[in-house]
Every structure is written in structure tokens, then in C-alpha cells.
Motif scaffolding. Structure first.
Motif, mmCIF file in Angstrom:
data_model
loop_
_atom_site.group_PDB
_atom_site.id
_atom_site.type_symbol
_atom_site.label_atom_id
_atom_site.label_comp_id
_atom_site.label_asym_id
_atom_site.label_seq_id
_atom_site.Cartn_x
_atom_site.Cartn_y
_atom_site.Cartn_z
ATOM 1 N N ARG A 1 57.865 69.259 28.317
ATOM 2 C CA ARG A 1 58.625 68.701 27.596
ATOM 3 C C ARG A 1 58.679 67.124 27.746
ATOM 4 N N SER A 2 57.906 67.005 28.980
ATOM 5 C CA SER A 2 57.888 65.885 29.275
ATOM 6 C C SER A 2 57.898 64.208 28.561
ATOM 7 N N ASN A 3 56.738 64.398 27.673
ATOM 8 C CA ASN A 3 56.702 63.472 25.931
ATOM 9 C C ASN A 3 57.353 63.943 24.944
ATOM 10 N N LEU A 4 58.167 64.523 24.726
ATOM 11 C CA LEU A 4 58.838 65.593 23.479
ATOM 12 C C LEU A 4 60.152 64.353 23.461
ATOM 13 N N ARG A 5 60.238 64.153 22.110
ATOM 14 C CA ARG A 5 61.443 63.414 21.486
ATOM 15 C C ARG A 5 61.620 63.108 21.274
ATOM 16 N N HIS A 6 61.706 64.369 19.642
ATOM 17 C CA HIS A 6 61.634 64.455 18.743
ATOM 18 C C HIS A 6 61.847 66.481 17.972
ATOM 19 N N VAL A 7 62.650 66.222 17.599
ATOM 20 C CA VAL A 7 62.679 67.834 17.864
ATOM 21 C C VAL A 7 63.478 68.392 15.827
ATOM 22 N N ALA A 8 63.418 69.103 15.140
ATOM 23 C CA ALA A 8 63.834 69.207 14.097
ATOM 24 C C ALA A 8 63.643 70.606 13.595
ATOM 25 N N ILE A 9 65.033 70.917 13.165
ATOM 26 C CA ILE A 9 64.874 72.452 12.631
ATOM 27 C C ILE A 9 65.313 72.594 11.815
ATOM 28 N N ALA A 10 63.584 73.735 10.942
ATOM 29 C CA ALA A 10 62.998 73.971 10.474
ATOM 30 C C ALA A 10 63.852 75.474 9.364
ATOM 31 N N HIS A 11 63.044 75.895 8.741
ATOM 32 C CA HIS A 11 63.375 77.149 7.981
ATOM 33 C C HIS A 11 64.519 77.866 7.848
ATOM 34 N N ILE A 12 65.474 77.558 7.752
ATOM 35 C CA ILE A 12 66.934 77.977 8.141
ATOM 36 C C ILE A 12 67.419 78.791 7.133
ATOM 37 N N SER A 13 67.431 80.211 7.346
ATOM 38 C CA SER A 13 68.219 80.967 6.446
ATOM 39 C C SER A 13 69.080 80.463 5.763
ATOM 40 N N GLU A 14 69.681 80.679 4.337
ATOM 41 C CA GLU A 14 70.985 80.142 3.635
ATOM 42 C C GLU A 14 71.639 81.459 4.298
ATOM 43 N N LYS A 15 71.571 82.636 3.770
ATOM 44 C CA LYS A 15 71.970 84.030 3.932
ATOM 45 C C LYS A 15 72.044 84.056 5.244
ATOM 46 N N ASN A 16 71.513 84.125 6.498
ATOM 47 C CA ASN A 16 71.323 84.749 7.812
ATOM 48 C C ASN A 16 71.535 83.289 9.087
ATOM 49 N N ASN A 17 72.223 82.092 8.232
ATOM 50 C CA ASN A 17 72.743 81.403 9.579
ATOM 51 C C ASN A 17 73.113 80.078 9.076
ATOM 52 N N ARG A 18 73.450 79.318 10.163
ATOM 53 C CA ARG A 18 74.341 78.097 9.710
ATOM 54 C C ARG A 18 74.087 77.069 10.338
ATOM 55 N N PRO A 19 73.647 75.928 10.446
ATOM 56 C CA PRO A 19 73.620 74.509 10.617
ATOM 57 C C PRO A 19 73.584 74.187 12.171
ATOM 58 N N ASP A 20 75.201 74.520 11.583
ATOM 59 C CA ASP A 20 75.928 74.504 13.290
ATOM 60 C C ASP A 20 75.509 75.613 14.594
ATOM 61 N N LEU A 21 75.597 76.568 13.881
ATOM 62 C CA LEU A 21 75.304 77.360 15.019
ATOM 63 C C LEU A 21 73.555 77.006 15.232
ATOM 64 N N ALA A 22 72.265 77.427 15.181
ATOM 65 C CA ALA A 22 71.320 76.287 14.769
ATOM 66 C C ALA A 22 71.510 75.071 15.979
ATOM 67 N N LEU A 23 72.165 74.039 15.855
ATOM 68 C CA LEU A 23 72.032 73.325 16.762
ATOM 69 C C LEU A 23 72.996 73.675 17.568
ATOM 70 N N ASP A 24 73.796 73.739 17.909
ATOM 71 C CA ASP A 24 74.959 74.223 18.630
ATOM 72 C C ASP A 24 73.521 74.981 20.085
ATOM 73 N N GLU A 25 72.399 75.806 19.995
ATOM 74 C CA GLU A 25 71.928 76.997 20.435
ATOM 75 C C GLU A 25 70.795 76.251 20.971
ATOM 76 N N LEU A 26 69.973 74.769 19.915
ATOM 77 C CA LEU A 26 69.086 74.132 20.176
ATOM 78 C C LEU A 26 69.725 73.058 20.912
ATOM 79 N N LYS A 27 70.974 72.518 21.269
ATOM 80 C CA LYS A 27 71.047 71.614 21.760
ATOM 81 C C LYS A 27 71.381 72.013 23.605
ATOM 82 N N SER A 28 72.322 73.320 23.748
ATOM 83 C CA SER A 28 72.133 73.704 25.106
ATOM 84 C C SER A 28 70.729 73.652 25.716
#
Length: 265
Positions: A201-228
Motif C-alpha cells: 500500500r506504499s502508493n495507495l491513497r484512495h480506496v472505494a468500496i464497491a458492489h455492496i449487496s442491498e440484502k446481505n450487507n450494510r455500508p457501515d459494516l463494510a466501512l468498519d471492516e475496511l477501516k480496521s
């Protein structure tokens, strides 16, 4: 170099990457009219597109490809397997070979083979010569090949499709649950986070979470997991949505606060 999402999810996917006068649309899972409207919302006309890259033949990625290509005379790039799976496809096609990169205008394109339940699926890394942007969705598991290819990116559009608990207790029948969570299905929040831990990740400055399921996921769950997984990282984390997509993001420099979100759902 910048990119935007016209919409990302099970009801349609389309992403635009721009560098100089080169504008590449990756997938087009919306109707022709909806695509034209979504392009207009980000200040573009379909006539400005240099090419369409197709990742695989599933409808949420190719619904509008043929009509858009034919109306505006836009060349379409896809693997031979994807073309075969699409049947009678009547538009200008250039075959993508998984072991060969190619150039479109000012961008170099690297196709990356991924495990997914399609005929010959791939994802793409786009290189301006100064910055590299990767798209990784519709992928069943993270292979050593993916880890190797997705090192050294400046930006990453990354699938986090489902939360395992929500999938297991949700409305999908057992066969569909098995497909989504299988090695040829989609990436969970935890698998997406695992990739971020593994890659350089030495050059990585931008990540966007994509293709979230509307039935099997929530934005807050995905964001929390990737933030960790990104603890201590000094970049930007965003979320692409099904209806609103994601506005233009410039991966050449940071303009937003750490862990910025594109909005609520």
C-alpha cells in the motif's frame, strides 16, 4: 487521473476512468437511457467515451453495452470467453487476452484473470504512466495472482459484497447463498479487508468500496471492516452506491478527509 462510479451493485454497474482526453467506461449494466442520464450527471456525453471494457457477461455489467456501443460507435473490449457467453453480440469487439496488456488512448490497460462464475471473467488495472488504478469486483476469492497484480496501486475500486452473518440469515435460498459465498462468487467484507492487508500500500491513497449487496450487507459494516484493515493508513476511503454511484475522485492527490464517505444509504 480520476474516476467516478455511475452506480455499483446487483442492479447495475458502470465506472468511468479518465486521463487526459481518454475516457474508458468499465462495464455498462444500465439501460441505454439510464446510462446517458448517469453520464450527464457527471458532466459527460457518451460521445466522449474512448472505449468500453467488459469484465464478464452477467446482466448487471453488460445490459447496456451493445446498444451504447452501436449508437455511439464505441469499441468494446472483452475476452473471447465473455463474447462467446454473450451470444449474438452485434457491436465492434476487440478481444482481450488475459496475458497481454494493451493501450487505449493515453492509458495502458492490464487485464487480470479472477475467479468468478462466468465464462472468462477479468478485472482491470489502468496505468497512466504516473498512476495506477485498479478495479476488483465480482471475484470469489483472493488468489496469489491477484495479490501480486494489485500491488503498487494509487487507487482501488474494491468489492465488499456481503457480510457473512447477514448472508447466512438473510432471504436468499441455500443454493444462492452458497453461490455468493463460494470460491467463484463475490468478496465478503472480510475478504476485501484481507486483500488490503496483503497488498503493498506504499502508493495507495484512495480506496472505494464497491458492489455492496442491498440484502446481505450494510455500508457501515463494510466501512468498519475496511477501516480496521487500513488502521494507520493515510488515504481516503469512500463508498460507491447503487443509485448515486460515486462522484469524480482524483487519485493524483488527496482532497478529502481520511475515511470520507460518499453519503448515506
Amino acid at each position: 487521473m480520476r474516476y467516478c462510479s455511475l452506480g455499483s451493485g446487483s442492479r447495475g454497474n458502470a465506472t468511468v476512468v479518465e486521463f487526459g482526453q481518454t475516457r474508458i467506461l468499465i462495464d455498462c449494466g444500465f439501460s441505454l437511457r439510464a446510462t446517458e442520464q448517469r453520464l450527464a450527471q457527471v458532466g459527460l456525453s457518451a460521445r466522449q467515451l474512448s472505449a468500453i471494457l467488459v469484465t464478464h457477461e452477467h446482466a448487471d455489467h453488460v445490459k447496456g453495452v451493445e446498444r451504447l456501443s452501436k449508437r455511439y460507435q464505441i469499441p468494446v473490449y472483452m475476452t473471447h470467453g465473455t463474447l462467446h457467453a454473450m451470444g449474438d453480440f452485434d457491436a465492434q469487439v476487440i478481444i482481450v487476452r488475459l496475458d497481454e496488456g494493451f493501450s487505449i488512448g493515453e492509458l495502458h490497460v492490464e487485464p487480470v484473470a479472477v475467479p468468478h462464475d462466468a465464462r472468462e471473467p477479468c478485472q482491470y488495472i489502468l496505468d497512466s504512466g504516473q498512476h495506477r488504478f485498479g478495479i476488483l469486483t465480482d471475484t470469489g476469492n483472493i488468489t496469489p495472482w491477484i495479490i501480486d497484480r494489485y500491488r503498487g496501486l494509487d487507487g482501488l475500486f474494491l468489492e465488499a459484497n456481503y457480510d457473512p452473518h447477514m448472508l447466512a440469515t438473510g432471504p436468499y435460498p441455500p443454493s444462492l447463498r452458497a453461490r455468493v459465498a463460494g470460491d467463484l462468487g463475490h468478496l465478503s467484507n472480510q475478504q476485501a479487508a484481507g486483500l488490503l492487508v496483503e497488498i503493498d500500500r506504499s502508493n495507495l491513497r484512495h480506496v472505494a468500496i464497491a458492489h455492496i449487496s442491498e440484502k446481505n450487507n450494510r455500508p457501515d459494516l463494510a466501512l468498519d471492516e475496511l477501516k480496521s484493515a487500513l488502521a494507520g493508513w493515510s488515504g481516503e476511503l469512500h463508498l460507491a452506491e447503487q443509485n448515486q454511484g460515486l462522484p469524480w475522485q482524483d487519485i493524483t492527490g488527496m482532497t478529502q478527509p481520511l475515511f470520507a464517505s460518499s453519503g448515506s444509504r
